[in-house]
Design a protein around this motif. Structure first.
Motif, PDB file in Angstrom:
ATOM      1  N   SER A   7       0.828  -1.218   0.000  1.00  0.00           N
ATOM      2  CA  SER A   7       0.000   0.000   0.000  1.00  0.00           C
ATOM      3  C   SER A   7       0.856   1.260   0.000  1.00  0.00           C
ATOM      4  N   SER A   8       2.161   1.119   0.232  1.00  0.00           N
ATOM      5  CA  SER A   8       3.050   2.292   0.218  1.00  0.00           C
ATOM      6  C   SER A   8       4.477   1.825  -0.050  1.00  0.00           C
ATOM      7  N   ILE A  45       8.163   0.677  -0.883  1.00  0.00           N
ATOM      8  CA  ILE A  45       8.825  -0.220  -1.829  1.00  0.00           C
ATOM      9  C   ILE A  45       7.812  -1.168  -2.493  1.00  0.00           C
ATOM     10  N   ARG A  80      -3.191  -3.612   4.915  1.00  0.00           N
ATOM     11  CA  ARG A  80      -4.453  -3.424   5.651  1.00  0.00           C
ATOM     12  C   ARG A  80      -5.310  -2.327   5.035  1.00  0.00           C
ATOM     13  N   ARG A  81      -4.710  -1.255   4.481  1.00  0.00           N
ATOM     14  CA  ARG A  81      -5.488  -0.076   4.043  1.00  0.00           C
ATOM     15  C   ARG A  81      -5.996  -0.254   2.611  1.00  0.00           C
ATOM     16  N   ASP A 123      -5.060  -8.209   7.303  1.00  0.00           N
ATOM     17  CA  ASP A 123      -4.030  -7.975   8.313  1.00  0.00           C
ATOM     18  C   ASP A 123      -3.137  -9.212   8.383  1.00  0.00           C
ATOM     19  N   ALA A 124      -1.872  -9.045   8.025  1.00  0.00           N
ATOM     20  CA  ALA A 124      -0.948 -10.179   7.941  1.00  0.00           C
ATOM     21  C   ALA A 124      -0.653 -10.795   9.307  1.00  0.00           C
ATOM     22  N   GLY A 165       6.711  -8.478   2.128  1.00  0.00           N
ATOM     23  CA  GLY A 165       7.416  -7.263   2.554  1.00  0.00           C
ATOM     24  C   GLY A 165       6.711  -6.460   3.627  1.00  0.00           C
ATOM     25  N   TYR A 179      14.185  -4.313  15.167  1.00  0.00           N
ATOM     26  CA  TYR A 179      14.057  -4.448  13.710  1.00  0.00           C
ATOM     27  C   TYR A 179      15.175  -5.326  13.129  1.00  0.00           C
ATOM     28  N   GLY A 239      19.146  -1.350   1.186  1.00  0.00           N
ATOM     29  CA  GLY A 239      19.725  -0.359   2.097  1.00  0.00           C
ATOM     30  C   GLY A 239      18.634   0.643   2.421  1.00  0.00           C
ATOM     31  N   VAL A 254      15.834   3.355   1.837  1.00  0.00           N
ATOM     32  CA  VAL A 254      14.899   3.777   0.783  1.00  0.00           C
ATOM     33  C   VAL A 254      13.954   4.795   1.417  1.00  0.00           C
ATOM     34  N   THR A 268      10.847   6.043   2.288  1.00  0.00           N
ATOM     35  CA  THR A 268       9.454   5.568   2.377  1.00  0.00           C
ATOM     36  C   THR A 268       8.869   6.060   3.706  1.00  0.00           C
TER      37      THR A 268
HETATM   38  N1  LIG Z   1      12.681   1.788   3.552  1.00  0.00           N
HETATM   39  C1  LIG Z   1      13.862   1.242   3.790  1.00  0.00           C
HETATM   40  O1  LIG Z   1      14.894   1.932   3.909  1.00  0.00           O
HETATM   41  C2  LIG Z   1      13.978  -0.244   3.926  1.00  0.00           C
HETATM   42  C3  LIG Z   1      15.271  -0.781   4.050  1.00  0.00           C
HETATM   43  C4  LIG Z   1      15.418  -2.151   4.178  1.00  0.00           C
HETATM   44  C5  LIG Z   1      14.312  -2.965   4.155  1.00  0.00           C
HETATM   45  N2  LIG Z   1      13.069  -2.425   4.032  1.00  0.00           N
HETATM   46  C6  LIG Z   1      11.925  -3.342   4.036  1.00  0.00           C
HETATM   47  O2  LIG Z   1      11.132  -3.125   2.887  1.00  0.00           O
HETATM   48  C7  LIG Z   1       9.782  -3.492   3.177  1.00  0.00           C
HETATM   49  C8  LIG Z   1       8.855  -2.370   2.785  1.00  0.00           C
HETATM   50  O3  LIG Z   1       9.143  -1.256   3.622  1.00  0.00           O
HETATM   51  P1  LIG Z   1       8.871   0.261   3.194  1.00  0.00           P
HETATM   52  O4  LIG Z   1      10.082   0.993   3.550  1.00  0.00           O
HETATM   53  O5  LIG Z   1       8.323   0.298   1.838  1.00  0.00           O
HETATM   54  O6  LIG Z   1       7.798   0.669   4.298  1.00  0.00           O
HETATM   55  P2  LIG Z   1       6.286   1.124   4.244  1.00  0.00           P
HETATM   56  O7  LIG Z   1       6.044   2.083   3.156  1.00  0.00           O
HETATM   57  O8  LIG Z   1       5.955   1.500   5.657  1.00  0.00           O
HETATM   58  O9  LIG Z   1       5.524  -0.237   3.870  1.00  0.00           O
HETATM   59  C9  LIG Z   1       5.150  -1.195   4.810  1.00  0.00           C
HETATM   60  C10 LIG Z   1       3.985  -1.970   4.227  1.00  0.00           C
HETATM   61  O10 LIG Z   1       3.602  -2.986   5.153  1.00  0.00           O
HETATM   62  C11 LIG Z   1       2.181  -2.945   5.280  1.00  0.00           C
HETATM   63  N3  LIG Z   1       1.773  -3.466   6.575  1.00  0.00           N
HETATM   64  C12 LIG Z   1       2.095  -2.985   7.798  1.00  0.00           C
HETATM   65  N4  LIG Z   1       1.475  -3.700   8.754  1.00  0.00           N
HETATM   66  C13 LIG Z   1       0.745  -4.664   8.110  1.00  0.00           C
HETATM   67  C14 LIG Z   1      -0.117  -5.695   8.548  1.00  0.00           C
HETATM   68  N5  LIG Z   1      -0.341  -5.917   9.843  1.00  0.00           N
HETATM   69  N6  LIG Z   1      -0.716  -6.472   7.615  1.00  0.00           N
HETATM   70  C15 LIG Z   1      -0.510  -6.264   6.289  1.00  0.00           C
HETATM   71  N7  LIG Z   1       0.308  -5.287   5.813  1.00  0.00           N
HETATM   72  C16 LIG Z   1       0.923  -4.504   6.718  1.00  0.00           C
HETATM   73  C17 LIG Z   1       1.849  -1.453   5.139  1.00  0.00           C
HETATM   74  O11 LIG Z   1       0.511  -1.249   4.763  1.00  0.00           O
HETATM   75  P3  LIG Z   1      -0.735  -0.954   5.739  1.00  0.00           P
HETATM   76  O12 LIG Z   1      -0.303   0.051   6.739  1.00  0.00           O
HETATM   77  O13 LIG Z   1      -1.777  -0.475   4.773  1.00  0.00           O
HETATM   78  O14 LIG Z   1      -1.092  -2.284   6.342  1.00  0.00           O
HETATM   79  C18 LIG Z   1       2.773  -1.090   3.981  1.00  0.00           C
HETATM   80  O15 LIG Z   1       2.170  -1.447   2.747  1.00  0.00           O
HETATM   81  C19 LIG Z   1       9.761  -3.857   4.660  1.00  0.00           C
HETATM   82  O16 LIG Z   1       9.901  -5.242   4.812  1.00  0.00           O
HETATM   83  C20 LIG Z   1      10.997  -3.159   5.202  1.00  0.00           C
HETATM   84  O17 LIG Z   1      11.472  -3.767   6.382  1.00  0.00           O
HETATM   85  C21 LIG Z   1      12.874  -1.092   3.921  1.00  0.00           C
END
Ligand SMILES: NC(=O)c1ccc[n+]([C@@H]2O[C@H](COP(=O)([O-])OP(=O)(O)OC[C@H]3O[C@@H](n4cnc5c(N)ncnc54)[C@H](OP(=O)(O)O)[C@@H]3O)[C@@H](O)[C@H]2O)c1
Length: 259
Positions: free
Chosen positions: A23-24, A26, A46-47, A67-68, A94, A159, A190, A192, A194
């Motif tokens: 939903s947001s 990556i 979820r959203r 909800d995962a 993810g 984390y 690394g 990103v 977000t």
């Molecule tokens: N951003 C970085 O720098 C970075 C670096 C390394 C790894 N990562 C990994 O990349 C992945 C994506 O992260 P992002 O940075 O893109 O963050 P993000 O924009 O916050 O995305 C997180 C996603 O997880 C979903 N989510 C959260 N709780 C949930 C639940 N209970 N059930 C189902 N979906 C759920 C959120 O959607 P809802 O709120 O709508 O549920 C959202 O779509 C994650 O695994 C993160 O650990 C990110």
């Protein structure tokens, strides 16, 4: 037995991909890139309103909100995905939460919630997806880890530990599923930009946009890599540091993080 790498993906047209956490950030960018490349994509989080925005105007996208962390939701969500896509070729897991914490100030509820989503929900996904892919004899599973899995870092005690668990899990899955014809990938991003990293008040080296991250994920999948690590320079440096002797590693990390 010699383990082989994953088979390369030459063409995304018609491939059926399920992204959990789309939903947001990556996940949303990856959905967009895959749809542009011709894949059929089920997007979950979820959203529902945010998922519908990602899917807007795309005939080959379907939103499956759930909800995962809800154990009963996975079989139902998977049934909706199969109905929406007509099958499954790749799942990208993810969904995650990021809870920076210090050892002298952390909340057990956040520990539990982080492990429940970042780790346990991945096992829940495996219970529904693995039997299906094994019966089909093909398909892939991608776990979204992090370079935070390589080494312990300041504020990363929750984390980083969840992502280290996924790293080990992905390796175990690869050993057992690759010989049975399934692909297993470990995504190691690394930094990103977000919603997840918007809380960080420190400089983030090698910061990528979500679409740059999605592009690197696609290329890694296409090449059949096991670990898809990016950006190359920064992620490679963290990996190199993680392999240094303890004293040198901690000294360098203290210097680099200022903590
Ligand atoms: N951003 C970085 O720098 C970075 C670096 C390394 C790894 N990562 C990994 O990349 C992945 C994506 O992260 P992002 O940075 O893109 O963050 P993000 O924009 O916050 O995305 C997180 C996603 O997880 C979903 N989510 C959260 N709780 C949930 C639940 N209970 N059930 C189902 N979906 C759920 C959120 O959607 P809802 O709120 O709508 O549920 C959202 O779509 C994650 O695994 C993160 O650990 C990110």
């Amino acid at each position: 037995m010699i383990c082989r790498l994953n088979p390369p993906i030459a063409d995304w047209s018609g491939r059926r991909v399920w992204i959990v956490g789309a939903s947001s950030g990556i996940g949303a960018a990856l959905a967009d890139a895959l749809l542009n490349a011709g894949a059929r994509v089920a997007i979950s989080a979820r959203r529902l309103d945010a998922l519908e925005q990602v899917a807007a105007g795309r005939a080959t996208a379907c939103a499956v909100d759930f909800d995962a962390t809800d154990p009963t939701a996975w079989p139902q969500a998977f049934a909706r995905v199969l109905e929406g896509l007509g099958g499954l070729d790749l799942v990208v897991l993810g969904a995650a939460r990021y809870e920076p914490a210090h050892p002298w100030d952390f909340d057990m509820e956040k520990v539990q919630a982080s492990f429940e989503l970042n780790v346990v929900s991945v096992y829940r996904a495996l219970t529904v997806v693995v039997p299906h892919l094994l019966a089909q004899g093909s398909g892939g599973i991608a776990l979204v880890g992090s370079i935070a899995a390589y080494t312990g870092l300041p504020r990363s005690m929750i984390y980083g530990a969840t992502k280290a668990a996924l790293r080990n899990l992905a390796e175990s899955l690869y050993f057992e599923l690759a010989p049975k014809g399934l692909s297993v990938y470990l995504m190691s991003p690394g930094f990103v930009a977000t919603p997840m990293t918007s809380v960080n008040e420190f400089p983030m080296p090698g910061l990528l946009t979500p679409s740059q991250a999605a592009e690197r994920m696609m290329r890694g999948l296409e090449r059949g890599r096991f670990e898809i690590r990016f950006p190359r320079g920064f992620a490679g440096a963290v990996r190199w540091v993680s392999r240094l002797p303890d004293r040198l590693r901690f000294w360098l990390l203290h210097k680099a993080t200022g903590m």
